[in-house]
Scaffold this motif. Structure first.
Motif, PDB file in Angstrom:
ATOM      1  N   ALA A  49       0.857  -0.979  -0.001  1.00 46.68           N
ATOM      2  CA  ALA A  49      -0.154   0.158   0.135  1.00 46.68           C
ATOM      3  C   ALA A  49       0.867   1.015   0.139  1.00 46.68           C
ATOM      4  CB  ALA A  49      -0.876  -0.130   1.346  1.00 46.68           C
ATOM      5  N   ALA A  50       1.946   0.995   0.339  1.00 54.32           N
ATOM      6  CA  ALA A  50       3.130   2.168   0.308  1.00 54.32           C
ATOM      7  C   ALA A  50       4.283   1.574   0.187  1.00 54.32           C
ATOM      8  CB  ALA A  50       2.966   2.857   2.178  1.00 54.32           C
ATOM      9  N   GLU A  51       5.528   2.805   0.480  1.00 51.08           N
ATOM     10  CA  GLU A  51       6.962   2.399   0.649  1.00 51.08           C
ATOM     11  C   GLU A  51       6.864   3.751   1.772  1.00 51.08           C
ATOM     12  OE1 GLU A  51       8.917   2.526  -3.577  1.00 51.08           O
ATOM     13  OE2 GLU A  51       6.662   3.367  -3.988  1.00 51.08           O
ATOM     14  N   TYR A  68       2.580   6.858  -0.756  1.00 53.29           N
ATOM     15  CA  TYR A  68       2.162   6.347  -1.613  1.00 53.29           C
ATOM     16  C   TYR A  68       2.143   6.957  -2.981  1.00 53.29           C
ATOM     17  CZ  TYR A  68      -1.270   7.975   1.263  1.00 53.29           C
ATOM     18  OH  TYR A  68      -2.369   8.802   1.951  1.00 53.29           O
ATOM     19  N   PRO A  69       1.209   6.126  -4.068  1.00 51.82           N
ATOM     20  CA  PRO A  69       1.219   7.717  -5.265  1.00 51.82           C
ATOM     21  C   PRO A  69       0.133   8.153  -4.770  1.00 51.82           C
ATOM     22  CG  PRO A  69       0.904   4.977  -6.128  1.00 51.82           C
ATOM     23  CD  PRO A  69       1.666   4.993  -4.121  1.00 51.82           C
ATOM     24  N   PHE A 116       3.880  16.594  -5.671  1.00 54.77           N
ATOM     25  CA  PHE A 116       4.778  15.934  -4.006  1.00 54.77           C
ATOM     26  C   PHE A 116       3.997  17.202  -3.235  1.00 54.77           C
ATOM     27  CE2 PHE A 116       8.274  15.761  -1.269  1.00 54.77           C
ATOM     28  CZ  PHE A 116       7.998  14.542  -0.448  1.00 54.77           C
ATOM     29  N   GLU A 117       3.059  15.848  -2.139  1.00 55.41           N
ATOM     30  CA  GLU A 117       1.914  16.861  -1.624  1.00 55.41           C
ATOM     31  C   GLU A 117       2.626  15.950  -0.030  1.00 55.41           C
ATOM     32  OE1 GLU A 117      -1.270  18.612  -3.991  1.00 55.41           O
ATOM     33  OE2 GLU A 117      -1.548  16.464  -3.927  1.00 55.41           O
ATOM     34  N   TRP A 118       2.025  16.818   0.641  1.00 56.97           N
ATOM     35  CA  TRP A 118       2.117  16.243   2.416  1.00 56.97           C
ATOM     36  C   TRP A 118       0.909  17.673   3.016  1.00 56.97           C
ATOM     37  CZ3 TRP A 118       6.385  18.097   0.150  1.00 56.97           C
ATOM     38  CH2 TRP A 118       6.768  19.339   0.593  1.00 56.97           C
ATOM     39  N   ASN A 119       0.456  17.458   4.319  1.00 52.06           N
ATOM     40  CA  ASN A 119      -0.371  17.648   5.332  1.00 52.06           C
ATOM     41  C   ASN A 119       0.743  18.196   5.867  1.00 52.06           C
ATOM     42  OD1 ASN A 119      -2.323  17.824   4.218  1.00 52.06           O
ATOM     43  ND2 ASN A 119      -3.679  15.504   5.338  1.00 52.06           N
ATOM     44  N   VAL A 120      -0.331  19.322   6.830  1.00 49.82           N
ATOM     45  CA  VAL A 120       1.383  19.735   8.345  1.00 49.82           C
ATOM     46  C   VAL A 120      -0.186  20.364   8.778  1.00 49.82           C
ATOM     47  CG1 VAL A 120       1.683  21.922   7.430  1.00 49.82           C
ATOM     48  CG2 VAL A 120       3.554  20.850   9.039  1.00 49.82           C
TER      49      VAL A 120
END
Length: 159
Positions: A49-51, A68-69, A116-120
């Protein structure tokens, strides 16, 4: 000197411990219910599911990044989502977080990702400043939506 490598199944106990440390830092330890065995299956089972990338200093795992994608319909391209990034307190300030983000950006480029994204967390001003210093943009108009547990079951059951 630190090395950034892809995690192996042998790293799962360390990754699981780092997830717990991250949850403690984020004041969310009560939400961590996944077991080491479930994590191993999710990362290295038949359908991963992820790397994970791990950062090592002198053979000790100092931090990790789990990703993950994703996919953007607007760009018609895949993306890369960073779920968790964490460096143990004793290893902070040595460039490990930056090295993990640079490695992930390289993966995103190699995979031709458009994002390329993420939360903070809003209260995590040190992380926000760090991410902005690397060129990240905070998406102030967007809010995360989530269903989990009973609300997920109820939503899935709606006619």
């Amino acid at each position: 000197m630190h090395a950034i490598t892809s995690a192996t199944a042998a790293d799962v106990p360390h990754i699981h411990a780092l997830i717990h440390a991250l949850a403690e830092y984020e004041r969310l330890a009560h939400l961590v219910v996944g077991t080491e065995a479930e994590l191993r299956e999710a990362l290295f089972g038949a359908t991963p599911a992820a790397e994970v990338l791990v950062a090592r200093e002198e053979d000790e795992i100092a931090g990790f990044a789990l990703f993950y994608p994703t996919f953007s319909t607007f760009l018609a391209r895949r993306g890369l989502w960073l779920e968790d990034l964490f460096v143990l307190p004793g290893y902070r300030g040595r460039g490990i977080g930056k090295a993990l983000l640079v490695a992930l950006a390289g993966i995103a480029r190699a995979r031709q990702c458009g994002r390329f994204e993420w939360n903070v967390l809003a209260w995590n001003t040190p992380a926000i400043g760090f991410y902005q210093s690397l060129g990240a943009t905070l998406m102030e108009d967007w809010r995360l939506c989530r269903t989990t547990g009973d609300s997920l079951v109820a939503l899935a059951a709606k006619p």
